[in-house]
Scaffold this motif. Structure first.
Motif, PDB file in Angstrom:
ATOM      1  N   ALA A 367     -20.359  28.151 -20.705  1.00 11.00           N
ATOM      2  CA  ALA A 367     -19.494  27.470 -21.681  1.00 11.00           C
ATOM      3  C   ALA A 367     -18.099  27.251 -21.104  1.00 11.00           C
ATOM      4  N   GLU A 368     -17.567  28.244 -20.403  1.00  6.01           N
ATOM      5  CA  GLU A 368     -16.235  28.095 -19.813  1.00  6.01           C
ATOM      6  C   GLU A 368     -16.228  27.011 -18.739  1.00  6.01           C
ATOM      7  N   ARG A 369     -17.268  26.993 -17.901  1.00  4.44           N
ATOM      8  CA  ARG A 369     -17.323  25.965 -16.848  1.00  4.44           C
ATOM      9  C   ARG A 369     -17.485  24.579 -17.456  1.00  4.44           C
ATOM     10  N   LEU A 370     -18.342  24.454 -18.466  1.00  5.90           N
ATOM     11  CA  LEU A 370     -18.543  23.162 -19.112  1.00  5.90           C
ATOM     12  C   LEU A 370     -17.257  22.682 -19.766  1.00  5.90           C
ATOM     13  N   ALA A 371     -16.509  23.593 -20.386  1.00  9.33           N
ATOM     14  CA  ALA A 371     -15.246  23.211 -21.030  1.00  9.33           C
ATOM     15  C   ALA A 371     -14.266  22.648 -20.008  1.00  9.33           C
ATOM     16  N   ARG A 372     -14.188  23.265 -18.814  1.00 10.66           N
ATOM     17  CA  ARG A 372     -13.273  22.761 -17.775  1.00 10.66           C
ATOM     18  C   ARG A 372     -13.677  21.362 -17.320  1.00 10.66           C
ATOM     19  N   LEU A 373     -14.979  21.136 -17.145  1.00  5.92           N
ATOM     20  CA  LEU A 373     -15.448  19.814 -16.723  1.00  5.92           C
ATOM     21  C   LEU A 373     -15.165  18.760 -17.795  1.00  5.92           C
ATOM     22  N   LEU A 374     -15.402  19.104 -19.050  1.00  5.47           N
ATOM     23  CA  LEU A 374     -15.147  18.151 -20.133  1.00  5.47           C
ATOM     24  C   LEU A 374     -13.667  17.824 -20.246  1.00  5.47           C
ATOM     25  N   ALA A 375     -12.820  18.819 -20.029  1.00  5.80           N
ATOM     26  CA  ALA A 375     -11.381  18.576 -20.102  1.00  5.80           C
ATOM     27  C   ALA A 375     -10.930  17.621 -19.008  1.00  5.80           C
ATOM     28  N   ARG A 376     -11.576  17.698 -17.828  1.00  6.08           N
ATOM     29  CA  ARG A 376     -11.211  16.805 -16.715  1.00  6.08           C
ATOM     30  C   ARG A 376     -12.023  15.519 -16.713  1.00  6.08           C
ATOM     31  N   LYS A 377     -12.968  15.384 -17.662  1.00  6.71           N
ATOM     32  CA  LYS A 377     -13.857  14.223 -17.734  1.00  6.71           C
ATOM     33  C   LYS A 377     -14.537  13.997 -16.390  1.00  6.71           C
ATOM     34  N   SER A 378     -15.117  15.066 -15.838  1.00 10.61           N
ATOM     35  CA  SER A 378     -15.761  14.999 -14.536  1.00 10.61           C
ATOM     36  C   SER A 378     -17.045  15.809 -14.565  1.00 10.61           C
ATOM     37  N   ALA A 379     -17.827  15.664 -13.496  1.00 15.71           N
ATOM     38  CA  ALA A 379     -19.096  16.374 -13.353  1.00 15.71           C
ATOM     39  C   ALA A 379     -19.248  16.815 -11.908  1.00 15.71           C
ATOM     40  N   PRO A 380     -20.047  17.876 -11.655  1.00 12.24           N
ATOM     41  CA  PRO A 380     -20.286  18.288 -10.264  1.00 12.24           C
ATOM     42  C   PRO A 380     -20.984  17.178  -9.489  1.00 12.24           C
ATOM     43  N   ALA A 381     -20.392  16.785  -8.369  1.00  9.37           N
ATOM     44  CA  ALA A 381     -20.985  15.750  -7.528  1.00  9.37           C
ATOM     45  C   ALA A 381     -22.052  16.365  -6.636  1.00  9.37           C
ATOM     46  N   ARG A 382     -23.051  15.584  -6.256  1.00 13.27           N
ATOM     47  CA  ARG A 382     -24.152  16.118  -5.458  1.00 13.27           C
ATOM     48  C   ARG A 382     -23.694  16.530  -4.074  1.00 13.27           C
ATOM     49  N   GLU A 383     -22.686  15.845  -3.530  1.00 13.24           N
ATOM     50  CA  GLU A 383     -22.230  16.173  -2.185  1.00 13.24           C
ATOM     51  C   GLU A 383     -21.081  17.165  -2.197  1.00 13.24           C
ATOM     52  N   GLY A 384     -20.819  17.772  -3.353  1.00  8.80           N
ATOM     53  CA  GLY A 384     -19.724  18.722  -3.485  1.00  8.80           C
ATOM     54  C   GLY A 384     -18.542  18.083  -4.195  1.00  8.80           C
ATOM     55  N   GLY A 385     -17.672  18.899  -4.734  1.00  9.27           N
ATOM     56  CA  GLY A 385     -16.531  18.372  -5.466  1.00  9.27           C
ATOM     57  C   GLY A 385     -16.946  17.902  -6.847  1.00  9.27           C
ATOM     58  N   GLU A 386     -16.205  16.941  -7.374  1.00 12.34           N
ATOM     59  CA  GLU A 386     -16.462  16.438  -8.719  1.00 12.34           C
ATOM     60  C   GLU A 386     -16.451  14.916  -8.732  1.00 12.34           C
ATOM     61  N   GLU A 387     -17.129  14.362  -9.716  1.00  9.05           N
ATOM     62  CA  GLU A 387     -17.259  12.910  -9.881  1.00  9.05           C
ATOM     63  C   GLU A 387     -16.782  12.559 -11.283  1.00  9.05           C
ATOM     64  N   PRO A 388     -15.906  11.553 -11.442  1.00 15.35           N
ATOM     65  CA  PRO A 388     -15.486  11.177 -12.799  1.00 15.35           C
ATOM     66  C   PRO A 388     -16.653  10.599 -13.600  1.00 15.35           C
ATOM     67  N   VAL A 389     -16.748  10.960 -14.855  1.00 18.10           N
ATOM     68  CA  VAL A 389     -17.826  10.474 -15.713  1.00 18.10           C
ATOM     69  C   VAL A 389     -17.268  10.085 -17.073  1.00 18.10           C
ATOM     70  N   ASP A 390     -18.003   9.239 -17.749  1.00 12.75           N
ATOM     71  CA  ASP A 390     -17.655   8.801 -19.101  1.00 12.75           C
ATOM     72  C   ASP A 390     -18.830   9.145 -20.002  1.00 12.75           C
ATOM     73  N   VAL A 391     -18.719  10.243 -20.746  1.00 14.99           N
ATOM     74  CA  VAL A 391     -19.832  10.784 -21.532  1.00 14.99           C
ATOM     75  C   VAL A 391     -19.370  11.041 -22.954  1.00 14.99           C
ATOM     76  N   ARG A 392     -20.217  10.683 -23.915  1.00 17.70           N
ATOM     77  CA  ARG A 392     -19.957  11.048 -25.302  1.00 17.70           C
ATOM     78  C   ARG A 392     -20.835  12.250 -25.674  1.00 17.70           C
ATOM     79  N   LEU A 393     -20.272  13.205 -26.395  1.00 17.96           N
ATOM     80  CA  LEU A 393     -20.969  14.437 -26.727  1.00 17.96           C
ATOM     81  C   LEU A 393     -21.551  14.372 -28.134  1.00 17.96           C
ATOM     82  N   LEU A 394     -22.816  14.791 -28.248  1.00 14.11           N
ATOM     83  CA  LEU A 394     -23.479  14.997 -29.528  1.00 14.11           C
ATOM     84  C   LEU A 394     -23.969  16.443 -29.526  1.00 14.11           C
ATOM     85  N   ILE A 395     -23.676  17.206 -30.550  1.00 14.97           N
ATOM     86  CA  ILE A 395     -23.959  18.640 -30.553  1.00 14.97           C
ATOM     87  C   ILE A 395     -24.736  19.004 -31.808  1.00 14.97           C
ATOM     88  N   THR A 396     -25.785  19.820 -31.639  1.00 16.21           N
ATOM     89  CA  THR A 396     -26.491  20.363 -32.791  1.00 16.21           C
ATOM     90  C   THR A 396     -26.327  21.879 -32.793  1.00 16.21           C
TER      91      THR A 396
END
Length: 566
Positions: A367-396
């Protein structure tokens, strides 16, 4: 060499190369140990090769060994395609394939790090770099973004854009070097309608096209000086072709878009939720859907995504209860020998929506790691580092995130990132008027699978369904309806056909005071309608209420009015 492919059982998908002999059983000393198969003996069967042919021998197992459906005794010769049943595991015998081995070393060989062999400058380097980025893209939005970025650098442009759509308007776009671009109409027409590249002073426009199809977008570049050369124009055309193929490949790998998503029900409580879901679909804020299990939270999430501007993008689901694979699903994994890398859910949902189911089950460190990624609007890149993403969240979840955070069940930083619109899904007992309509919907679906006519509820069976507490909500009604549709296809369902819990005479102890009052009111109205022979104006007079009030209560309680002579 021949091999054994496990088609079913706990280890389905495993392939074993049969070098000489392999014993199969639950014992760890076997060459093919299958401890999860509880129908196997410790040493169940032996596979071996004799004179280039595979044989199998049962080792006195308790449940025996069968070849192509017939139980064997002693040794049996196997042929390619034969199927051997051992316990719960079905084994397919595969023929020998191409032989590949490691031989002796050669003299005077030269080794170089692969990074030194790859091109670093010029057209080759530009194509290589763009190709790697496009092949590694995990979403359609990422393809357009990488294409625009690499084209800008490769052609030393000041502005670049990868656009999808037609000359009437662009549906999706990635722009680098400017906030927006305006493509000349003649260039757009040439690219989109004739698959032609256009070039003017400081401008080049190439179509995006994949094999066997018409152009579906364009790559546009601008720079003040110098003009684009013939070689640079060819590079732009190649990049447009690579981008088109990459976009088509990502689209083909994506899951098939869901068809029409409907939310069935006409009760006041449910109509309110549907209206809230419609308004939420127009927003881009996170949406939290909470309520009891089985109330249709995931269906509502699909409904919101299907009606949102992201409907053409992916909808990626992650169930936070899947502890064994949750971290890989959320954050991806790097490649291992024999297994390619897995992109994270955030990367796969780029340009679309990410549905997090049962978010309260998410471990704190994730949860802590996901929160940091969402705050930066990024995701783990396959080659390392992070990749900017545009994602909308739906939560149940069963409770809003802010309440979960106060109770210590959810990380506070993640609860802050998930804060947005909140929709409370009502329990089925709060929308009893929808039960007949839902039953018909589910029963029709169940009868279609058996190609039979749907069943019909008798009045008494319908009354019992309306009075039941439905502890597992719509999901329980769905399972019951489909089962009854299979057992009573094309017939009437009497009350005696319902499960025992529906036939209890007394009201469930779990009913609240309001529920008991509502039940009494419903029974009173039903009795008045029966006494009045279905004539509403007479029933309203007996009850001492107005005709519009009676109509409203009939709708709320889902009552059926049958006219008859008194």
């Amino acid at each position: 060499m021949p091999s054994l492919l496990l088609l079913s059982g706990p280890s389905a998908g495993l392939r074993h190369e049969l070098l000489g002999e392999a014993t199969m059983g639950r014992s760890p000393s076997c060459e093919l140990p299958l401890p999860e198969d509880d129908r196997l003996s410790r040493r169940h069967a032996r596979f071996f090769v004799r004179e280039d042919q595979v044989h199998v021998e049962d080792l006195g197992s308790r449940n025996g060994t069968s070849v192509n459906g017939e139980r064997i005794t002693g040794e049996v010769a196997l042929h390619p395609g034969d199927r051997v049943q051992v316990g719960k595991t079905l084994v397919l015998v595969s023929p020998s394939g191409p032989s590949v081995g490691v031989g002796e070393a050669r003299n005077a060989t030269h080794q170089s790090p692969v990074v030194e062999v790859l091109p670093h400058v010029g057209t080759e380097a530009a194509l290589y770099s763009a190709g790697v980025a496009l092949l590694g893209a995990t979403s359609e939005a990422m393809v357009l973004r990488h294409l625009a970025e690499h084209a800008l650098h490769a052609l030393r442009a000041e502005t670049s854009a990868a656009l999808l759509g037609s000359i009437k308007g662009m549906l999706n776009a990635a722009v680098v070097g400017a906030s927006s671009v305006e493509v000349p109409r003649d260039m757009a027409r040439a690219a989109m309608e004739h698959a032609e590249q256009s070039r003017a002073e400081g401008v080049v426009c190439s179509p995006l096209v994949a094999s066997g199809g018409l152009p579906f977008g364009l790559l546009y570049l601008e720079r003040s000086e110098p003009p684009f050369t013939d070689a640079e124009a060819r590079l732009a055309a190649m990049l447009g072709r690579l981008g088109g193929e990459a976009y088509a490949a990502v689209r083909s790998r994506a899951s098939t878009p869901a068809g029409r998503v409907d939310m069935v029900g006409g009760s006041r409580a449910f109509r309110k939720v549907v209206e809230q879901a419609r308004r939420a679909s127009a927003s881009d804020a996170p949406v939290v859907l909470f309520g009891e299990p089985g109330t249709g939270k995931s269906l509502a999430a699909h409904y919101i995504h299907a009606r949102s501007p992201r409907a053409l993008g992916p909808l990626v689901q992650v169930d936070c209860r899947e502890a064994a694979s949750l971290e890989e699903a959320l954050f991806g994994r790097s490649s291992t020998p024999g297994a390619p890398p897995m992109p994270s859910a955030l990367l796969r949902a780029d340009g679309g929506s990410l549905l997090l189911q049962h978010v309260e089950r998410l471990p704190r460190f994730m949860a802590e790691r996901l929160a940091r990624l969402l705050a930066r609007k990024s995701a783990p890149a396959r080659e390392g580092g992070e990749e900017p993403v545009d994602v909308r969240l739906l939560i149940t979840t069963h409770t809003p995130p802010r309440v979960l955070a106060l109770q210590g069940e959810l990380d506070e930083s993640l609860a802050l990132q998930l804060s947005g619109l909140e929709l409370a899904l009502p329990a089925l007992r709060e929308r009893r008027a929808d039960i007949p309509q839902l039953f018909e919907r589910f029963a029709s679906r169940g009868s279609r699978s058996g190609r039979e006519a749907p069943p019909v509820l008798t009045p008494e069976a319908r009354r019992l369904l309306m009075e039941y507490a439905w502890p597992y909500n719509v999901r329980e009604l769905e399972l019951l309806s489909e089962r009854l549709a299979l057992l009573h296809a094309g017939a009437s369902i009497p009350a005696s056909a319902l499960p025992p819990e529906f036939l209890a005479d007394e009201a469930p102890v779990s009913l609240s005071l309001q529920e008991r009052v509502s039940r009494l009111e419903r029974d009173t109205i039903a009795e008045a309608l029966r006494s009045a022979g279905g004539r509403k104006i007479v029933a309203a007079r007996l009850l001492g209420i107005s005709r519009p009030t009676l109509d409203k209560k009939i709708e709320d309680y889902g009552l059926t009015v049958e006219r008859r002579r008194v």
